[in-house]
Design an enzyme around this catalytic site. Structure first.
Site, mmCIF file in Angstrom:
data_model
loop_
_atom_site.group_PDB
_atom_site.id
_atom_site.type_symbol
_atom_site.label_atom_id
_atom_site.label_comp_id
_atom_site.label_asym_id
_atom_site.label_seq_id
_atom_site.Cartn_x
_atom_site.Cartn_y
_atom_site.Cartn_z
ATOM 1 N N SER A 9 0.601 5.553 0.295
ATOM 2 C CA SER A 9 -0.287 6.690 0.563
ATOM 3 C C SER A 9 0.568 7.874 0.983
ATOM 4 O O SER A 9 1.663 7.709 1.538
ATOM 5 C CB SER A 9 -1.278 6.350 1.673
ATOM 6 O OG SER A 9 -2.009 7.494 2.070
ATOM 7 N N HIS A 44 0.859 -1.187 0.000
ATOM 8 C CA HIS A 44 0.000 0.000 0.000
ATOM 9 C C HIS A 44 0.894 1.235 0.000
ATOM 10 O O HIS A 44 1.918 1.267 0.686
ATOM 11 C CB HIS A 44 -0.902 0.015 1.234
ATOM 12 C CG HIS A 44 -1.657 1.299 1.417
ATOM 13 N ND1 HIS A 44 -2.767 1.625 0.664
ATOM 14 C CD2 HIS A 44 -1.449 2.358 2.260
ATOM 15 C CE1 HIS A 44 -3.222 2.810 1.039
ATOM 16 N NE2 HIS A 44 -2.437 3.276 2.002
#
Length: 323
Positions: free
Chosen positions: A189, A187
């Site tokens: 971000s 992930h």
């Protein structure tokens, strides 16, 4: 998980006048990372070895063991190579550095990165003993920040947070087959909200090949090939990043090291980054020390927030503690 190796005498190992005798042997399986070797049923020190994703040749020195008669007995030793449980559970992943440069429209800036991986299942623990393959499972975390030091209040311009999970194993190292493999999910971000929010999820496969040269130099090719699982906040990011990170690394672990990274998007937008480092002190642990670090970046997507923006060539200089 252990591999018992029959040792063969090197040189004149039958000379009883020698204080030590040298034997060697080759394991029957591949290992990755740090492995431990020890003599079987004989007193000896534990030897730590770096397995370079190929069969590891083991050299051992026979201890002089007193028998009942008080004389030394000349017995060809056997060595056991254990699973790579001597690699720290917490270890370096990508380089850790702090660099300064003269940015473009942002003026003086800095870029710093921390990165590590964590193996949750100890190879000697009860879970890994029941399911040994779990000892090859890792969590990873990398954080990269661009810091506008020259701006008012010196804000952090953007930060990329990359937690991940991956599994690695040794390859066959035969012909064109990779020396090792990774498969994982990650992930990414920037931790912001609203219009500045950026995040994505990928699944990736990362084979790795090594080629060794004279004087201890090594060339490593480790492309990371990925698919986007979620990119709703950056629907066209493949135009700028593409579907692969092409990475080469060349040099000596105790000397000059050069790493190159290249990405090209599906619309022709591209980026390139070169990192050059040289040790300023002896390494304390594997890959860990103090290094002079020069980084050159050019192209699109230095930050996740500005993935679609092209920056002038950035040159930064500083130090790193892993590379």
């Amino acid at each position: 998980m252990n591999d018992e190796i029959e040792m063969r005498a090197q040189g004149d190992a039958n000379n009883d006048g020698q204080l030590s005798k040298v034997y060697s042997g080759t394991p029957r399986q591949d290992f990755v990372g740090v492995v431990r070797a020890a003599l079987i049923e004989q007193p000896s020190n534990t030897v730590l070895l770096i397995a370079n994703n190929e069969n590891v040749t083991v050299a051992a020195v026979e201890p002089m063991v007193s028998g009942e008669s008080g004389t030394s007995r000349n017995v060809a030793p056997q060595v056991v190579i254990a699973a790579p449980d001597d690699e720290p559970a917490l270890s370096a992943e990508e380089p850790i550095y702090f660099l300064f440069g003269n940015g473009d429209e942002y003026g003086t800036d800095a870029r710093f990165q921390i990165s590590f991986k964590y193996r949750p299942f100890e190879p000697k623990g009860s879970v890994a003993q029941y399911a040994p393959f779990l000892s090859n499972l890792y969590f990873s975390y990398t954080q990269t920040t661009l810091w506008d030091i020259g701006g008012d209040s010196s804000p952090f311009r953007d930060t990329s947070y990359r937690p991940g999970l991956f599994y690695r194993w040794a390859g066959s190292s035969k012909g064109l087959f990779p020396d090792s493999w990774r498969v994982g999910v990650e992930h990414e971000s920037n931790g912001q909200g609203g219009l500045d929010s950026r995040s994505l999820n990928i699944a990736y496969l990362r084979p790795m090949w090594h080629m060794d040269f004279a004087n201890g130099r090594r060339l490593t090719f480790s492309p990371r090939i990925y698919a986007y699982l979620d990119k709703d906040e950056n629907p066209d990011i493949q135009h700028y990043r593409g579907y692969a990170d092409w990475q080469l690394r060349y040099g000596r672990e105790d000397g000059l090291m050069v790493t190159g990274l290249y990405r090209q998007g599906t619309k022709g937008y591209a980026m390139g980054q070169v990192d050059i480092s040289y040790p300023l002190s002896d390494r304390i642990l594997s890959r860990t020390g103090t290094f002079a670090h020069l980084q050159i970046f050019s192209g699109y997507g230095e930050t996740l927030l500005d993935y679609y923006k092209d920056r002038d060539t950035q040159i930064r200089l500083g130090i790193s503690v892993t590379r």
